[in-house]
Design a protein around this motif. Structure first.
Motif, PDB file in Angstrom:
ATOM      1  N   SER A   7      18.472  -6.422  59.107  1.00  0.00           N
ATOM      2  CA  SER A   7      17.266  -7.164  59.468  1.00  0.00           C
ATOM      3  C   SER A   7      16.097  -6.204  59.508  1.00  0.00           C
ATOM      4  O   SER A   7      16.238  -5.035  59.891  1.00  0.00           O
ATOM      5  CB  SER A   7      17.438  -7.854  60.823  1.00  0.00           C
ATOM      6  N   ASP A   9      13.729  -6.763  61.521  1.00  0.00           N
ATOM      7  CA  ASP A   9      13.329  -6.803  62.923  1.00  0.00           C
ATOM      8  C   ASP A   9      14.163  -5.784  63.699  1.00  0.00           C
ATOM      9  O   ASP A   9      15.393  -5.897  63.748  1.00  0.00           O
ATOM     10  CB  ASP A   9      13.552  -8.212  63.481  1.00  0.00           C
ATOM     11  N   VAL A  12      16.700  -7.247  66.290  1.00  0.00           N
ATOM     12  CA  VAL A  12      17.850  -7.895  65.671  1.00  0.00           C
ATOM     13  C   VAL A  12      18.780  -6.847  65.067  1.00  0.00           C
ATOM     14  O   VAL A  12      20.003  -6.919  65.220  1.00  0.00           O
ATOM     15  CB  VAL A  12      17.402  -8.903  64.596  1.00  0.00           C
ATOM     16  N   ASN A  90      20.801 -14.951  60.456  1.00  0.00           N
ATOM     17  CA  ASN A  90      20.213 -16.124  61.105  1.00  0.00           C
ATOM     18  C   ASN A  90      20.726 -17.438  60.518  1.00  0.00           C
ATOM     19  O   ASN A  90      20.715 -18.474  61.204  1.00  0.00           O
ATOM     20  CB  ASN A  90      18.682 -16.106  60.973  1.00  0.00           C
ATOM     21  N   ASP A 102      14.173 -14.613  64.961  1.00  0.00           N
ATOM     22  CA  ASP A 102      14.605 -13.240  65.222  1.00  0.00           C
ATOM     23  C   ASP A 102      14.556 -12.914  66.715  1.00  0.00           C
ATOM     24  O   ASP A 102      15.460 -12.263  67.252  1.00  0.00           O
ATOM     25  CB  ASP A 102      13.727 -12.253  64.452  1.00  0.00           C
TER      26      ASP A 102
END
Length: 431
Positions: A7, A9, A12, A90, A102
């Motif tokens: 990810s 993010d 995450v 996700n 996220d």
């Protein structure tokens, strides 16, 4: 590993790295760990909206997609837990119609991983616990849950009383796990597979299935009778029937008949998966869905990497390219039926442990060429495993670039992990 994903993010990614470190103790079976983990989280699986629980070797994900689309066409808010993901983790957790954000994903994974740090849960057990925890916190009208592997010992099988259970097409897959020696189980392979899938049956809960060969049908029937689950099988007295011909699906059960459209999802098998979803809706009483919403949902359903015609993009250019994550003999038969009478180029990548001829054998009459490619981040079969006509390429892009400009379609198949990489490279991320 692609199973766990990456990810952009940071929050995450930190939790996905923790997931990647998990392992399952060799030989562990049973639901004790997932139940203990859920208990520490307040037993969220007991607070879910009506659950539609779906098992099967092939088609269970598509059946879940049809269920969700039909329920949403009626105006219902729907949670969905499916697997595996193709590009982003996700995709496994859809909350009231939307992929989990996220921010929420990082928080709920951290909560579950912290709660179960001493339980040694598996990747899938954590995923299901996180899904159910988020589902219990966000209002919705229904919950569609896809079994991960098998049924009897699958982490999703903690749901005590779904609205309805369904079993899609059966075939031989995951032999190492589903055909492992055990006491008091059928010896014939397909019957054993059927027995494991039927393990999701619950007392008093309708069990809706396709019609199966006699040995598999008997295995399902015996489990249902022992559990006390009313069974509604395709093509049996008191069950349901569906004939797909032309551009309509003729469906009938004890409640009457329906004339339904063919799905937008290509392949005759998808018409049958849609009919199974209809039968599940018709044999439960928890959530109302009209025939009109069923028809609208059948047309609206999408399920990436299952006989998906890819759009023109950075990987495919303007060429006709199809993508399918199938990897077992049943998937091979379905693909062969769809491409019967055509010539095509096959680009294939399969992880070790899968039968390399599962697709090549059925598709052989259609093959103009066969190119084997690696499955990113996984041990995979080399080109020679696919027979004398196979040649190798370092990746899918190179395989496509080496094909002649002959206007023949291309099929990329053999692994959902490979399919996810193809979608990413072609900028077709599932939403």
């Amino acid at each position: 590993m692609k199973d766990f994903g990456t990810s952009s993010d940071p929050a995450v990614k930190a939790q996905l790295d923790r997931l990647a470190a998990l392992s399952v103790p060799q030989g562990r079976l049973g639901l004790e760990t997932i139940r203990a983990l859920l208990a520490r989280l307040g037993d969220p699986h007991l607070a879910l909206p009506p659950v539609f629980h779906v098992a099967g070797t092939n088609g269970k994900g598509s059946t879940c997609a049809f269920l969700r689309a039909m329920l949403e066409a009626q105006g219902h808010r729907v949670h969905a837990a499916t697997s595996p993901h193709l590009v982003r983790y996700n995709e496994r957790i859809r909350v009231a119609g939307e992929l989990i954000s996220d921010a929420r994903l990082a928080e709920v994974l951290a909560e579950v991983l912290d709660a179960g740090s001493d339980l040694a849960p598996s990747f899938f057990e954590v995923t299901i616990a996180a899904s159910f925890l988020e589902f219990a916190r966000v209002p919705a009208d229904a919950c569609v849950v896809e079994v991960g592997l098998g049924g009897r010992f699958d982490a999703t099988n903690v749901i005590p009383r779904p609205a309805v259970c369904g079993i899609a097409a059966l075939g031989i897959d995951h032999e190492r796990f589903l055909l492992a020696p055990d006491n008091d189980v059928p010896a014939e392979p397909l019957a054993r597979i059927a027995f494991e899938k039927a393990g999701i049956a619950k007392p008093g809960v309708p069990l809706v299935t396709f019609g199966y060969p006699p040995e598999a049908a008997t295995a399902v029937e015996r489990v249902a009778d022992r559990i006390g689950a009313p069974r509604f099988a395709q093509g049996t007295d008191g069950g349901w029937i569906a004939d797909a011909a032309g551009d309509r699906i003729a469906y009938a059960d004890a409640r009457g008949t329906l004339s339904l459209p063919f799905p937008a999802l290509p392949g005759l098998h998808q018409a049958h998966n849609a009919a199974l979803a209809v039968a599940m809706l018709r044999h439960q009483q928890a959530v109302s869905v009209s025939p009109e919403a069923m028809a609208a949902g059948i047309r609206a359903a999408r399920w990436p990497a299952r006989l998906q015609r890819l759009a023109s993009g950075p990987l495919t250019g303007e060429r006709e390219v199809w993508l399918d994550g199938g990897h077992n003999p049943s998937a091979g038969a379905t693909l062969a039926q769809h491409f019967a009478g055509q010539r095509l180029h096959l680009v294939i990548g399969m992880i070790e442990g899968k039968n390399p001829m599962a697709l090549v054998g059925p598709l052989a009459p259609s093959l103009a060429s066969l190119t084997a490619v690696p499955v990113p981040d996984h041990d995979h079969h080399p080109p020679e495993a696919f027979g004398e006509i196979a040649r190798g390429a370092p990746d899918v892009a190179a395989a496509l670039a080496d094909l002649p400009d002959d206007n023949l379609p291309v099929l990329i198949a053999g692994s959902l992990y490979l399919a996810g990489e193809v979608l990413r490279l072609n900028d077709e991320w599932p939403d």
